[in-house]
Design a protein around this motif. Structure first.
Motif, mmCIF file in Angstrom:
data_model
loop_
_atom_site.group_PDB
_atom_site.id
_atom_site.type_symbol
_atom_site.label_atom_id
_atom_site.label_comp_id
_atom_site.label_asym_id
_atom_site.label_seq_id
_atom_site.Cartn_x
_atom_site.Cartn_y
_atom_site.Cartn_z
ATOM 1 N N GLU A 133 3.156 9.869 0.893
ATOM 2 C CA GLU A 133 2.801 9.101 -0.308
ATOM 3 C C GLU A 133 3.833 9.294 -1.414
ATOM 4 O O GLU A 133 4.119 8.370 -2.173
ATOM 5 N N GLU A 151 -1.311 6.438 3.004
ATOM 6 C CA GLU A 151 -2.703 6.270 2.582
ATOM 7 C C GLU A 151 -3.647 6.251 3.784
ATOM 8 O O GLU A 151 -4.704 6.879 3.769
ATOM 9 N N GLU A 162 0.859 -1.184 0.000
ATOM 10 C CA GLU A 162 0.000 0.000 0.000
ATOM 11 C C GLU A 162 0.890 1.226 0.000
ATOM 12 O O GLU A 162 1.979 1.218 0.567
#
Length: 82
Positions: free
Chosen positions: A49, A14, A10
């Protein structure tokens, strides 16, 4: 070396972005303290991110997500009646 090639499951940040959206949009107060806090959390998530190791795992998941979106779009188009 293998972790660099495969990458993460991931994108980093997030979960922090999701938490920031929740705090900013759902927990609204008259003084907007939660809005500011939520937007700060979202911003920190966006910064994290950018540092994500976009390896094969995330690329595979992105391709699958794109295929799903195309499939859903095609089903919507095919369900239209003229």
């Amino acid at each position: 070396m293998v972790r660099e090639l495969l990458g993460d499951y991931e994108k980093r940040g997030e979960s922090l972005k999701r938490l920031g959206k929740f705090v900013a949009l759902v927990l609204d107060d008259p003084f907007h303290a939660t809005t500011v806090t939520g937007l700060a959390l979202y911003g920190m998530g966006k910064i994290a991110e950018r540092r994500t190791n976009y390896g094969l795992r995330l690329a595979y998941m992105s391709v699958r997500e794109g295929e799903k979106a195309i499939r859903e779009g095609l089903l919507d188009i095919m369900s239209l009646r003229f």
